[in-house]
Each structure stands twice: as structure tokens, then as C-alpha cells.
Design a protein around this motif. Structure first.
Motif, PDB file in Angstrom:
ATOM      1  N   ASN A 254       0.832  -1.213   0.000  1.00  0.00           N
ATOM      2  CA  ASN A 254       0.000   0.000   0.000  1.00  0.00           C
ATOM      3  C   ASN A 254       0.865   1.261   0.000  1.00  0.00           C
ATOM      4  OD1 ASN A 254      -2.013  -1.915   0.296  1.00  0.00           O
ATOM      5  ND2 ASN A 254      -3.191  -0.724   1.761  1.00  0.00           N
ATOM      6  N   MET A 255       1.902   1.248  -0.877  1.00  0.00           N
ATOM      7  CA  MET A 255       2.785   2.399  -1.069  1.00  0.00           C
ATOM      8  C   MET A 255       3.649   2.675   0.148  1.00  0.00           C
ATOM      9  SD  MET A 255       2.057   3.119  -4.140  1.00  0.00           S
ATOM     10  CE  MET A 255       2.988   4.632  -4.353  1.00  0.00           C
ATOM     11  N   ARG A 256       3.862   1.661   0.996  1.00  0.00           N
ATOM     12  CA  ARG A 256       4.688   1.834   2.189  1.00  0.00           C
ATOM     13  C   ARG A 256       5.699   0.700   2.249  1.00  0.00           C
ATOM     14  NH1 ARG A 256      -0.619   2.674   3.507  1.00  0.00           N
ATOM     15  NH2 ARG A 256      -1.201   4.702   4.439  1.00  0.00           N
ATOM     16  N   PRO A 257       6.901   0.973   2.743  1.00  0.00           N
ATOM     17  CA  PRO A 257       7.884  -0.101   2.916  1.00  0.00           C
ATOM     18  C   PRO A 257       7.373  -1.113   3.941  1.00  0.00           C
ATOM     19  CG  PRO A 257       8.933   2.053   3.072  1.00  0.00           C
ATOM     20  CD  PRO A 257       7.472   2.299   3.119  1.00  0.00           C
ATOM     21  N   ALA A 258       7.570  -2.384   3.674  1.00  0.00           N
ATOM     22  CA  ALA A 258       7.094  -3.421   4.586  1.00  0.00           C
ATOM     23  C   ALA A 258       8.083  -4.572   4.609  1.00  0.00           C
ATOM     24  CB  ALA A 258       5.712  -3.911   4.162  1.00  0.00           C
ATOM     25  N   VAL A 300       4.844  -3.138   8.725  1.00  0.00           N
ATOM     26  CA  VAL A 300       4.735  -2.017   7.788  1.00  0.00           C
ATOM     27  C   VAL A 300       5.181  -0.728   8.483  1.00  0.00           C
ATOM     28  CG1 VAL A 300       3.225  -0.770   6.209  1.00  0.00           C
ATOM     29  CG2 VAL A 300       2.781  -3.185   6.713  1.00  0.00           C
ATOM     30  N   TYR A 301       5.962   0.054   7.735  1.00  0.00           N
ATOM     31  CA  TYR A 301       6.434   1.341   8.253  1.00  0.00           C
ATOM     32  C   TYR A 301       5.389   2.425   7.955  1.00  0.00           C
ATOM     33  CZ  TYR A 301       9.097   5.650   8.692  1.00  0.00           C
ATOM     34  OH  TYR A 301       9.508   6.904   9.041  1.00  0.00           O
ATOM     35  N   THR A 302       5.049   3.241   8.962  1.00  0.00           N
ATOM     36  CA  THR A 302       4.112   4.353   8.784  1.00  0.00           C
ATOM     37  C   THR A 302       4.776   5.652   9.206  1.00  0.00           C
ATOM     38  OG1 THR A 302       3.175   3.966  11.004  1.00  0.00           O
ATOM     39  CG2 THR A 302       2.073   2.901   9.147  1.00  0.00           C
ATOM     40  N   GLU A 303       4.368   6.743   8.561  1.00  0.00           N
ATOM     41  CA  GLU A 303       4.987   8.049   8.793  1.00  0.00           C
ATOM     42  C   GLU A 303       4.529   8.699  10.084  1.00  0.00           C
ATOM     43  OE1 GLU A 303       7.258   9.513   7.129  1.00  0.00           O
ATOM     44  OE2 GLU A 303       7.397   8.348   5.280  1.00  0.00           O
TER      45      GLU A 303
END
Length: 717
Positions: A254-258, A300-303
């Protein structure tokens, strides 16, 4: 999930059938020269699109069903003594226990230019395959050997049915599935949270767990620090990367590094989830289905916190969408039923009450408990239904035309459509020229048929439509106004009337739940039975199988008089209906039976009822008990076994009769037999006793009637 479908034969033997790919072969219509569209899983979607167009343009749609059986036990067959509510309960039992394995749908459209009907017959193979991802028992249905043998004789392709049959889901099942799947994610999150909380609160006492969590914390930290470093340096993340053992792999989600987690045990995954939540505020652990439908575990990495909440919403929406797609796939053939319902077209069937009971049970929801509820509900889904069997039997014009010949579908088709039915070469009945019918399937057209495909649902639906079209022509209905068939004055007396049994009998009005056209309380011309009055009926069961109706009548008439019993009718070898001439004899018989059995003395056994009591298991009750037993989902082969399985322990259920009032109760009978005189023997051995009290301490029910008489007469002499 492995599908196991239990097929039971008519009398209780169980056969488990599992489709094997080695047994599957391509199938074709039983009549190769008839243009018939067979529909299975492989071509269902495209066929449904075509059918939508044909139904939308149709003037009427005929249907027919093929089932795996009709009656789950001999006593569940339709009898002259069945009241309308009992007939419905037997229909309900049949629809709930047997499967629909073929469904014929045939839209008919009038072509005013060619002055012909255009028919589009569709033959759907169905199989109740379990498609939803829920644990639980697989579907079960009964299989009546006579029905399966019948279909086999007409070349029914069982391999096509099991291997390629279209699955289905009722509206009620769909609603339940949506409810469960909507709550599945919340339940999973709650479970994960509790597991995580327990893990966080539990001290790591195992050295292996301590070392594992420390190692995973370091590796996750290195991965996260690498992401932040690349971002600060302005580098662009390049996509997939992994460690040497492929346990951790970096991807985009979903457009995020995981970070994908592969090859870990469930216990290790719980520890990883604990480490992620406890030490990394900008990372989140999620579980989603991958493209290969396998469950994937990701970090998942989130901002930010808002980004984390957004990700959780996206995951939830994804799971919701996947669930809806699975349910949509499981609905399948139900879309055809929804189409017929939404278009509000005139639906034509032949002796089709059982068909619509199956339609309700399989594609709408559980059948209502009463015929009134069913009629009201089914009329809401299908407001315009016509039964060609009723049309042929109730229209004086058509009755005169057919000269009281059989109104079975095949016979009616041969008589009314001789130019279409090649099996009917000539007729002694003067017919109008047959209404022309052209069959179209995809780009193929045909005006020539043979009868080799009868008892295939698609072909039977076609025959039903042809019979209806020809009947309308004989009623002088103008087909230029075919689109208004529903409101045609000449059909108003026949629309929305159905036989309340597969053998005829009562006719029920779908527009008026309180209206029955023919009452069961009248004489049955087919059986010759007297006028049926249900208040006068007693149900007897559990007597010796050797006891026949004539002997039962003799026992009763000896006690109550020659004209006291109007008829005795066998349900099976263990049960009979007894109709008394007067309603008050019902309560008298039940009270006398109960008293004689409670006394259990020699005089009781010498009573004319003595033969009824041999074996000690004879039971009796009024008609309402019969209805209660018929309403049970249990189906034992013999009625006596059914009553026992139903939970009946008493021997007699008393009926208290008052003039104009009738109630049932469990009563305490008198300890005495009032003025009862029992006469045995003949000639000089005639003996009469008058009993006034119970003889205690002696059991005589194990002796036969004749043996006990002989022994007592010898003693008396």
C-alpha cells in the motif's frame, strides 16, 4: 475445505460420494438435436448475462427443477387424509432434505413479425458446494434411489453435476455470511490484542524466547534505521531485498515499505508482534491475504499516527472487499432467482408447488412453519405464477379439449403440441394448428426437436412453456397483447393458484392465505373414501405389523357398532388413520383404550380391542399429534419409529370432547370401566363379565388374545 456430501438412500442407507477427476467426462444434452444451453461453472457468467437480456424481453418464463428425491420416508408421502397444513409440512420436509441438481429456465418472447414464440432454454447444473471460508460441517442432502435411477434412465450426467455444477447461496445465508465476515476482522484484532497483551505481561522465562526477541528487535531496528537513513539521504527505496535465509523480505505494501515474515512459527510471530508494538511506535504488524490467497504477515512502516490509522482502515477495507468477493462467488446461481424475482415476469410451472418450496429453501431462506406464512412470502418474491396443471384441470375449454386425459407434462405436451412433440404422431382430438415456437441458443436457431431430453430440467421447462402457449391459444388469447398476459381476463381465474401437494388435492390461492379452492374435507373421487372430517380421525400406531386395516375395523366396530367406523387407512405397516362416523367416538375410544391398558387385567385383554394391544406398544392420539410428528425434521422409515424418535412416551393422548368444543389433553382416566361388558366365545361358551375394579399385580399383555381366551375359558369350564 474438503467437501463431503452425504447421500442417503430412501430407506436410510448412507452413501458417501466424492467426485473424482478420473471419473469426470464431458457432457452433452440427452437430445443432441434439441437446441439446449447447458450451463455449468465454466460458462455460468456469460450465460447469466445472456439470460438477463432474454428474461428482460420475455413475455413469460417457464421453469422446471430436477431433485434428488421427493419423500424421505414412505409415511411422508401425500395421503387423502392429509390436511392442508400437513401437506405443507410434508412439502417442507422434502424441500429441506433433498437437493436441486438441475434447474431449467426458458424465457418465451412473442415475435409479432413471424407470429411465433422465441424460446431460450437454459439447463443449469447445480451442486451445493461449500464455497465460504468457514469451518463447519459440509452440506448434506438425501438421495432417493428411485429418483436417481429415474434420472439415470434419462441419461442425467451426474459427473457434470458434481464436478461442474454451479453452487448457490440463499439470501439468508448471504446475510449471515456478511455479518460474520464483517465482524471477523474486529474479532481477529481483538484476539491479536489480547494475545499481545498477554505476551507483553508475561515474563520471558525461556532463554530461547529471550534470545529470539532480542535478535528480532535488532534485525527490525536495523531494517527501520536503514529506511530512515535512506530517506534522510534522499535515496529512493529500490524494492525487494531479503536476508540470506529469506525469513525477512522487504517489499512495498500500500505504497509503504514493509517487511514480510516468512518461515516463523505462530509462537515466534506472537513474539515478533510483541517486539514491534513495544519498541517501534512507527511500525505496525498486519496480516493480509496475498495474491496467491495465502496469508501474509507483514511489518509495515508508517509516517505518523494518522498514517497508521489510515493503514489500518485500508487493511480493513481490503479484507471487507475480499470477503464480499468470496460471498459473491458463493451466491452464483442465486443471481438467476434474483433476476426472475426482480423482473416480476409471469412464471410458468407444471405442478410446481414443490418447485417453489425448493426455490424458497435453497435461494431465499428457511421455509416458514405454516403454509400461510409461506404463501404470503413467496407471493412477495414472485407475484405472478401460473401452474399449467391447474390450468388444464380447471379450464372447461381445455378439459373438453383433452377429454379428461392425463395432465402429466409429457402427456399434455404430446396432446397440445403434436407438431412440436415428435413422440406424438397423430391425435383423435381436433386441434388448431400448433402455435409456432422457435428455439434460439446463442447464434443457433431450431424449429425441430425430439423428445429424448424430457426429464432434463431445461427441456421440461421448454415443454411447460409450449403447453402454456398452446393452452392460451385454445383460450383465444391474443398474442399481440402477450406482454399483458399477467392481466389477461381469461387467465385471471388461474393465476397464482397452486396444488398444495405433488399429487394434487387442495388448491391454494397465493394472493389470499385463507382461501383454499378445494377442501380436503370432501370425498376423494380417486380413492373412494367417505367425506373426510379431521375431528373424527384417530391415529393408531405401534400395533403388530401383521394386523391389517380390516382387522382393526372389526375390533372397533365390535365395541362401537357396525357404522361407527367409516374408513381405516394405512400410513405404513405400523400406523393407520381411523375415521369414526361421529366426532364423540374419538374421545370415547381414546378414554376406553387408556382405561383398558391401565387396568391390564384378563377382562381388558378379552375386550374387542385386545388384538390392538398385543405387543404392548400400541399408541393412539388425535389428528394434531400427527401434524406435530410430520413437522419434525427427523425422518425414520417407519412411522412408529418416527413417533418414538420424536419423543412420544405415552400410550394414549386423550381428547376431551364437548358438543361444539374440541380440546386435547393428557388426562387421568377413571379407575373403573363404566358398564363395560365383554363377551367372548360363541354358542354355549358365551360368557359375560362386568368389571368394576383393577386386578392388581398380574400382567397379561404378553399373552396373545386367542391364547388368553382359551386359557380363561378352560378355567371357567
Amino acid at each position: 475445505m474438503k467437501l463431503q456430501v452425504l447421500l442417503r438412500t430412501l430407506y436410510g442407507a448412507q452413501i458417501k460420494t466424492i467426485a473424482s477427476s478420473s471419473l469426470y467426462r464431458p457432457f452433452c444434452s440427452a437430445a443432441s438435436s434439441f437446441a439446449l444451453k447447458n450451463v455449468t461453472n465454466s460458462n455460468f457468467d456469460s450465460s447469466l448475462d445472456d439470460l438477463r437480456r432474454h428474461v428482460r424481453d420475455a413475455d413469460f418464463v417457464s421453469i422446471d427443477l430436477e431433485m434428488t428425491g421427493v419423500t424421505s420416508a414412505p409415511w411422508r408421502d401425500s395421503f387423502p387424509f392429509d390436511r392442508s397444513d400437513v401437506r405443507y409440512l410434508k412439502i417442507k420436509d422434502s424441500a429441506e432434505k433433498f437437493a436441486v441438481i438441475q434447474f431449467g429456465v426458458c424465457p418465451f418472447r412473442w415475435d409479432p413479425l413471424k407470429l411465433t414464440f422465441v424460446a431460450h432454454p437454459h439447463n443449469f447444473y447445480l451442486f451445493p458446494r461449500q464455497e465460504l471460508p468457514f469451518d463447519g460441517p459440509s452440506y448434506e442432502f438425501l438421495c432417493q434411489t428411485t429418483s436417481i435411477d429415474f434420472l439415470s434412465k434419462y441419461q442425467f450426467d451426474f459427473n457434470a453435476c458434481v464436478r461442474e455444477g454451479v453452487s448457490y447461496l440463499s439470501r439468508a445465508q448471504e446475510e449471515e455470511a456478511l455479518r460474520r465476515l464483517n465482524s471477523a476482522y474486529e474479532d481477529e484484532l481483538s484476539e491479536q490484542w489480547h494475545n499481545l497483551k498477554d505476551a507483553c505481561n508475561r515474563l520471558l522465562v525461556s532463554m530461547g524466547d529471550v534470545l529470539f526477541t532480542k535478535r528480532m528487535k535488532n534485525r527490525i531496528s536495523e531494517w527501520r534505521d536503514g529506511l530512515l537513513r535512506d530517506r534522510n539521504e534522499g535515496s529512493q527505496f529500490q524494492g525487494s531485498s531479503s536476508d540470506s535465509k529469506q525469513h525477512l523480505q522487504t517489499i512495498f505494501f500500500n505504497m509503504r515499505p514493509a517487511l514480510t515474515l516468512n518461515g516463523f512459527t505462530s509462537h515466534q510471530l506472537r513474539l515478533i508482534q510483541m517486539v514491534t508494538r513495544k519498541h517501534f511506535k512507527d511500525l505496525i504488524y498486519v496480516r493480509v491475504n496475498g495474491e496467491d490467497s495465502c496469508l501474509r504477515k507483514l511489518i509495515v512502516y508508517t509516517e505518523s499516527e494518522n498514517d497508521k490509522n489510515l493503514l489500518m482502515k485500508e487493511v480493513k477495507d481490503r479484507i471487507q472487499k475480499e470477503a464480499e468477493l468470496k460471498i459473491e462467488a458463493a451466491v452464483r446461481f442465486r443471481h438467476v432467482i434474483d433476476l426472475l424475482s426482480s423482473e416480476k415476469k409471469l412464471i410458468v410451472g407444471h405442478n410446481c408447488f414443490l418447485d417453489f418450496a425448493h426455490v424458497y429453501s435453497k435461494f431465499i431462506g428457511p421455509l416458514p412453519l405454516s403454509p400461510e406464512e409461506f404463501v404470503s412470502s413467496i407471493h412477495g418474491y414472485f407475484p405472478h405464477i401460473i401452474d399449467t396443471k391447474i390450468l388444464l384441470n380447471t379450464s372447461s375449454t381445455l378439459q373438453n379439449l383433452m377429454k379428461k386425459k392425463s395432465t402429466t407434462l409429457s402427456k399434455a405436451f404430446a396432446l397440445l403440441c403434436p407438431e412440436i412433440s415428435s413422440s406424438f404422431r397423430s391425435s383423435s382430438v381436433p386441434f388448431k394448428p400448433c402455435v409456432k415456437v422457435e428455439v434460439r441458443v446463442d447464434d443457433m436457431r431450431s424449429s425441430n426437436w425430439n423428445s429424448g431430453a424430457k426429464h432434463e430440467a431445461g427441456y421440461d421447462a421448454f415443454m411447460t412453456g409450449c403447453v402454456f402457449a398452446q393452452a392460451c391459444d385454445h383460450l383465444d388469447i391474443d398474442f399481440k397483447l402477450a406482454s399483458n398476459l399477467v392481466h389477461n381476463d381469461k387467465l385471471q381465474d388461474h393465476i397464482n393458484l397452486l396444488y398444495l401437494s405433488w399429487t394434487g388435492g387442495d388448491i391454494i390461492d397465493l394472493t389470499n392465505t385463507n382461501r383454499t379452492i378445494e377442501s380436503s374435507s370432501c370425498s376423494d373421487p380417486n380413492t373412494g373414501y367417505h367425506k373426510i372430517s379431521f375431528a373424527n380421525i384417530v391415529l393408531l400406531w405401534g400395533f403388530l405389523p401383521s394386523l391389517k386395516a380390516r382387522e382393526i375395523r372389526e375390533c372397533l366396530t365390535k365395541a362401537f357398532g357396525h357404522d361407527s367406523v367409516t374408513s381405516v387407512y394405512h400410513l405404513d405397516e405400523t400406523a393407520v388413520f381411523v375415521q369414526f362416523g361421529k366426532v364423540e367416538l374419538v374421545s370415547k375410544f381414546l378414554n376406553l383404550k387408556d382405561t383398558l391398558e391401565r387396568n391390564n387385567d384378563p377382562i381388558s385383554v378379552l375386550h374387542p380391542f385386545g388384538k390392538l394391544f398385543e405387543g404392548g406398544n400400541t399408541r393412539a392420539a388425535g389428528y394434531e399429534v400427527y401434524k406435530e410428528i410430520c413437522g419434525s425434521p427427523i425422518s425414520k422409515v417407519l412411522f412408529a419409529d418416527q413417533a418414538e424418535a420424536f419423543g412420544i412416551k405415552w400410550k394414549t393422548k386423550l381428547v376431551e370432547w364437548k358438543e361444539g368444543v374440541e380440546t386435547q389433553k393428557h388426562g387421568d382416566p377413571s379407575k373403573e370401566i363404566r358398564a363395560s361388558k365383554i363377551t367372548t366365545g360363541s354358542g354355549k361358551y358365551n360368557k359375560t363379565w362386568e368389571t368394576k375394579k383393577v386386578v392388581n399385580g398380574t400382567m397379561y399383555s404378553h399373552l396373545s388374545y386367542d391364547k388368553l381366551i382359551d386359557s380363561l375359558l378352560v378355567k371357567e369350564l
